[in-house]
Design a protein around this motif. Structure first.
Motif, PDB file in Angstrom:
ATOM      1  N   ASP A 109       0.835  -1.194   0.000  1.00  0.00           N
ATOM      2  CA  ASP A 109       0.000   0.000   0.000  1.00  0.00           C
ATOM      3  C   ASP A 109       0.869   1.243   0.000  1.00  0.00           C
ATOM      4  O   ASP A 109       1.880   1.311   0.716  1.00  0.00           O
ATOM      5  CB  ASP A 109      -0.897   0.021   1.242  1.00  0.00           C
ATOM      6  CG  ASP A 109      -1.893  -1.114   1.265  1.00  0.00           C
ATOM      7  OD1 ASP A 109      -2.127  -1.724   0.201  1.00  0.00           O
ATOM      8  OD2 ASP A 109      -2.436  -1.394   2.356  1.00  0.00           O
ATOM      9  N   ARG A 110       0.471   2.217  -0.785  1.00  0.00           N
ATOM     10  CA  ARG A 110       1.195   3.492  -0.788  1.00  0.00           C
ATOM     11  C   ARG A 110       0.740   4.325   0.406  1.00  0.00           C
ATOM     12  O   ARG A 110      -0.423   4.322   0.779  1.00  0.00           O
ATOM     13  CB  ARG A 110       0.931   4.245  -2.075  1.00  0.00           C
ATOM     14  CG  ARG A 110       1.462   3.509  -3.284  1.00  0.00           C
ATOM     15  CD  ARG A 110       2.017   4.512  -4.268  1.00  0.00           C
ATOM     16  NE  ARG A 110       2.501   3.804  -5.440  1.00  0.00           N
ATOM     17  CZ  ARG A 110       3.775   3.606  -5.678  1.00  0.00           C
ATOM     18  NH1 ARG A 110       4.676   4.061  -4.836  1.00  0.00           N
ATOM     19  NH2 ARG A 110       4.164   2.983  -6.762  1.00  0.00           N
ATOM     20  N   GLY A 111       1.681   4.998   0.992  1.00  0.00           N
ATOM     21  CA  GLY A 111       1.357   5.810   2.151  1.00  0.00           C
ATOM     22  C   GLY A 111       1.152   4.958   3.392  1.00  0.00           C
ATOM     23  O   GLY A 111       1.388   3.753   3.390  1.00  0.00           O
ATOM     24  N   GLN A 112       0.708   5.607   4.429  1.00  0.00           N
ATOM     25  CA  GLN A 112       0.520   4.915   5.697  1.00  0.00           C
ATOM     26  C   GLN A 112      -0.742   4.075   5.650  1.00  0.00           C
ATOM     27  O   GLN A 112      -1.753   4.478   5.099  1.00  0.00           O
ATOM     28  CB  GLN A 112       0.440   5.926   6.832  1.00  0.00           C
ATOM     29  CG  GLN A 112       0.346   5.280   8.185  1.00  0.00           C
ATOM     30  CD  GLN A 112       0.690   6.240   9.314  1.00  0.00           C
ATOM     31  OE1 GLN A 112       1.290   7.265   9.076  1.00  0.00           O
ATOM     32  NE2 GLN A 112       0.295   5.897  10.514  1.00  0.00           N
ATOM     33  N   ASN A 113      -0.675   2.886   6.237  1.00  0.00           N
ATOM     34  CA  ASN A 113      -1.885   2.078   6.438  1.00  0.00           C
ATOM     35  C   ASN A 113      -1.993   1.790   7.929  1.00  0.00           C
ATOM     36  O   ASN A 113      -1.232   2.328   8.729  1.00  0.00           O
ATOM     37  CB  ASN A 113      -1.900   0.811   5.567  1.00  0.00           C
ATOM     38  CG  ASN A 113      -0.862  -0.220   5.948  1.00  0.00           C
ATOM     39  OD1 ASN A 113      -0.209  -0.129   6.980  1.00  0.00           O
ATOM     40  ND2 ASN A 113      -0.699  -1.224   5.106  1.00  0.00           N
ATOM     41  N   MET A 114      -2.911   0.919   8.312  1.00  0.00           N
ATOM     42  CA  MET A 114      -3.148   0.694   9.737  1.00  0.00           C
ATOM     43  C   MET A 114      -1.972   0.009  10.441  1.00  0.00           C
ATOM     44  O   MET A 114      -1.946  -0.079  11.659  1.00  0.00           O
ATOM     45  CB  MET A 114      -4.432  -0.107   9.946  1.00  0.00           C
ATOM     46  CG  MET A 114      -4.399  -1.498   9.375  1.00  0.00           C
ATOM     47  SD  MET A 114      -5.968  -2.357   9.446  1.00  0.00           S
ATOM     48  CE  MET A 114      -6.228  -2.536  11.170  1.00  0.00           C
TER      49      MET A 114
END
Length: 128
Positions: A109-114
């Motif tokens: 996933d691009r960017g922050q995820n959980m």
């Protein structure tokens, strides 16, 4: 080799966070090389001395590397937005293993995820 040492030394039993595809697959590559090398050397020593005791070297390696192997797989699943429990999908005969390999090969996933920030993002410290 740097990726293998990063997993074994820095993240031995770290099940939180995310792992890039490169980190996971380089770890798998070097793990296979070391496992085959140790098994080959143990087999040679066992043949030369006519004792199977040297296969204990291989078993020690496998027991020592199982926790970081699971940890990097869980972190890799976190990178694609899946829970670490999703690793148990491999228990489904044939389809589960294939699906797991596809997940391991999928871009994260691009960017922050959980599960944390994107490990591909470059962190630049700007001092003013």
């Amino acid at each position: 080799m740097e990726w293998y040492l990063k997993v074994v030394r820095d993240n031995y039993a770290n099940f939180s966070g995310r792992a890039r595809r490169q980190e996971y697959w380089m770890f798998v590559l070097f793990n296979l090389i070391f496992a085959f090398g140790i098994a080959f050397i143990a087999g040679l020593l066992g043949q030369m001395t006519d004792t199977p005791a040297f296969m204990g070297l291989y078993m020690i390696y496998i027991l020592g590397i199982i926790i970081p192997s699971i940890a990097v797989a869980v972190r890799r699943l976190h990178d694609v937005g899946k829970s670490g429990w999703f690793y148990l999908i491999a228990l489904i005969p044939l389809i589960g293993g294939i699906w797991l390999i596809v997940l391991f090969a999928t871009e994260g996933d691009r960017g922050q995820n959980m599960y944390g920030p994107d490990p591909k993002e470059t962190k630049t410290n700007v001092t003013v």
